[in-house]
Design an enzyme around this catalytic site. Structure first.
Site, PDB file in Angstrom:
ATOM      1  N   SER A 211      34.005  30.313  36.500  1.00  0.00           N
ATOM      2  CA  SER A 211      35.148  29.395  36.413  1.00  0.00           C
ATOM      3  C   SER A 211      34.747  27.978  36.020  1.00  0.00           C
ATOM      4  CB  SER A 211      35.938  29.395  37.730  1.00  0.00           C
ATOM      5  OG  SER A 211      36.426  30.698  37.991  1.00  0.00           O
TER       6      SER A 211
ATOM      7  N   ASN B  25      30.816  33.643  26.832  1.00  0.00           N
ATOM      8  CA  ASN B  25      30.807  35.097  27.022  1.00  0.00           C
ATOM      9  C   ASN B  25      32.239  35.593  26.830  1.00  0.00           C
ATOM     10  OD1 ASN B  25      30.626  37.713  27.909  1.00  0.00           O
ATOM     11  ND2 ASN B  25      30.131  37.222  30.037  1.00  0.00           N
ATOM     12  N   TRP B  26      32.479  36.128  25.657  1.00  0.00           N
ATOM     13  CA  TRP B  26      33.862  36.542  25.337  1.00  0.00           C
ATOM     14  C   TRP B  26      34.241  37.843  26.028  1.00  0.00           C
ATOM     15  CZ3 TRP B  26      34.890  35.472  19.368  1.00  0.00           C
ATOM     16  CH2 TRP B  26      34.691  34.109  19.115  1.00  0.00           C
ATOM     17  N   LYS B  27      33.270  38.516  26.611  1.00  0.00           N
ATOM     18  CA  LYS B  27      33.506  39.793  27.309  1.00  0.00           C
ATOM     19  C   LYS B  27      34.237  40.775  26.385  1.00  0.00           C
ATOM     20  CE  LYS B  27      33.303  37.327  31.650  1.00  0.00           C
ATOM     21  NZ  LYS B  27      33.628  37.297  33.063  1.00  0.00           N
TER      22      LYS B  27
ATOM     23  N   HIS C 257      24.502  40.883  33.575  1.00  0.00           N
ATOM     24  CA  HIS C 257      25.752  40.276  34.028  1.00  0.00           C
ATOM     25  C   HIS C 257      26.287  41.097  35.199  1.00  0.00           C
ATOM     26  CE1 HIS C 257      29.853  38.874  34.174  1.00  0.00           C
ATOM     27  NE2 HIS C 257      29.476  37.831  33.453  1.00  0.00           N
TER      28      HIS C 257
ATOM     29  N   GLY D  32      35.799  34.361  37.022  1.00  0.00           N
ATOM     30  CA  GLY D  32      37.176  34.737  36.678  1.00  0.00           C
ATOM     31  C   GLY D  32      38.181  34.503  37.793  1.00  0.00           C
TER      32      GLY D  32
ATOM     33  N   GLU E 277      29.086  42.099  35.909  1.00  0.00           N
ATOM     34  CA  GLU E 277      30.019  43.165  35.523  1.00  0.00           C
ATOM     35  C   GLU E 277      29.263  44.402  35.042  1.00  0.00           C
ATOM     36  OE1 GLU E 277      32.350  40.736  32.879  1.00  0.00           O
ATOM     37  OE2 GLU E 277      33.006  39.562  34.616  1.00  0.00           O
TER      38      GLU E 277
ATOM     39  N   GLU F 188      25.379  32.952  38.400  1.00  0.00           N
ATOM     40  CA  GLU F 188      26.826  33.165  38.387  1.00  0.00           C
ATOM     41  C   GLU F 188      27.264  33.805  39.699  1.00  0.00           C
ATOM     42  OE1 GLU F 188      28.381  33.531  34.086  1.00  0.00           O
ATOM     43  OE2 GLU F 188      27.681  35.490  34.680  1.00  0.00           O
TER      44      GLU F 188
ATOM     45  N   GLY G  74      33.038  32.088  30.616  1.00  0.00           N
ATOM     46  CA  GLY G  74      33.860  33.249  30.287  1.00  0.00           C
ATOM     47  C   GLY G  74      35.212  32.804  29.755  1.00  0.00           C
ATOM     48  N   GLY G  75      36.231  32.831  30.610  1.00  0.00           N
ATOM     49  CA  GLY G  75      37.608  32.547  30.205  1.00  0.00           C
ATOM     50  C   GLY G  75      37.764  31.294  29.355  1.00  0.00           C
TER      51      GLY G  75
HETATM   52  P1  PGA Z   1      34.382  32.898  33.915  1.00  0.00           P
HETATM   53  O1  PGA Z   1      33.246  33.982  33.576  1.00  0.00           O
HETATM   54  O2  PGA Z   1      33.959  31.608  33.270  1.00  0.00           O
HETATM   55  O3  PGA Z   1      35.650  33.466  33.319  1.00  0.00           O
HETATM   56  O4  PGA Z   1      34.442  32.781  35.397  1.00  0.00           O
HETATM   57  C1  PGA Z   1      31.888  33.634  33.528  1.00  0.00           C
HETATM   58  C2  PGA Z   1      31.053  34.847  33.216  1.00  0.00           C
HETATM   59  O5  PGA Z   1      31.376  35.931  33.708  1.00  0.00           O
HETATM   60  O6  PGA Z   1      30.060  34.768  32.479  1.00  0.00           O
END
Ligand code: PGA
Length: 253
Positions: free
Chosen positions: A215, A9-11, A97, A175, A99, A169, A236-237
């Site tokens: 994470s 997930n590159w956001k 998600h 994050g 977010e 998640e 994500g990251g």
């Molecule tokens: P993260 O994000 O791996 O940076 O914690 C995961 C996500 O939000 O899908």
């Protein structure tokens, strides 16, 4: 046999040239990603059409969108429909998600409609769920996550549930560098599987991949993916570094 999936997930990260550079780095690693693992990347929407062209010969790499609306077309400025995604050959789409739930007020009823619309157009929804830190600390996190799933997914008929992917998640792990332990993650994944079993039967429950996100990195993925109900990760990251993302895909035991 359930699919193993590693989805990036590159956001809202990377400008166009940075995103293309990352895609090229990933393509250079062709053959090094985990065997029998479905590798998915979810870049920002404006990049999807070009990416779809750039990877059309890469049958090991799949595209996902980060969001879609539930209507097919019409006066919905700024939205993207499942039909439009389908026309680009997009295979997956994230739904719910945290977010989007938090920043854009997406509620369970809207998410249920999105899931249904995506399935209708043969795009696999990756339905995200997970609790905030205060919910975890107040010890009602199990019920909280089960309710998220039941409210948005359990109205589907069994054959449609079998077409979904679920991503657990925990928000406190997204994050933050604070990953859930393998035991904490497995507890919820096991409960989700049990709830799917009691509602839709064992066959269907065993077909639905349940991913962990929060994470997840090269150095903790192995332990997480060794759990019996963890079928991969939504990353994500760590998905913004080609080597690390590749290492995660090789973390299935
Ligand atoms: P993260 O994000 O791996 O940076 O914690 C995961 C996500 O939000 O899908």
């Amino acid at each position: 046999m359930r699919k193993k999936i590693v989805a990036g997930n590159w956001k809202m990260n990377l400008d166009y040239s940075e995103a293309k550079a990352l895609l090229h780095d990933l393509i250079k690693l062709k053959g090094k990603f985990g065997k029998d693992v479905e590798v998915v990347i979810c870049p920002s929407s404006p990049y999807l059409a070009v990416f779809a062209e750039l990877i059309k010969d890469q049958n090991w790499l799949h595209l996902g969108a980060q969001n879609a609306y539930f209507e097919d077309s019409g006066a919905f400025t700024g939205e993207i429909s499942p039909i439009q995604l389908k026309s680009l050959g997009i295979k997956y789409c994230l739904v719910g998600h945290s977010e989007r739930r938090d920043n854009f007020n997406e509620d369970y009823a809207l998410l249920a409609k999105k899931v249904k619309a995506l399935i209708a157009h043969d795009i696999t929804p990756v339905f995200c769920c997970g609790e905030q830190l205060q919910v975890r600390d107040s010890n009602v996190y199990r019920e909280f996550v089960m309710k998220q799933i039941e409210d948005s997914l359990f109205g589907l008929p069994a054959p449609e549930i079998a077409k979904c992917v679920i991503a657990y998640e925990p928000i406190w792990a997204i994050g933050t560098g604070k990953t859930a332990t393998a035991e904490q993650a497995q507890e919820i994944h096991g409960l989700i599987r049990a709830r799917l079993t009691s509602t839709f039967g064992e066959k269907i429950a065993n077909e639905v991949p349940i991913l962990y996100g929060g994470s997840c990195k090269g150095d903790n993925a192995k332990e997480l993916f060794s759990q019996k109900d963890i079928d991969g990760g939504l990353i994500g990251g760590a998905s913004l570094k080609a080597d690390e993302f590749c290492a995660i895909s090789n973390s299935f035991v």
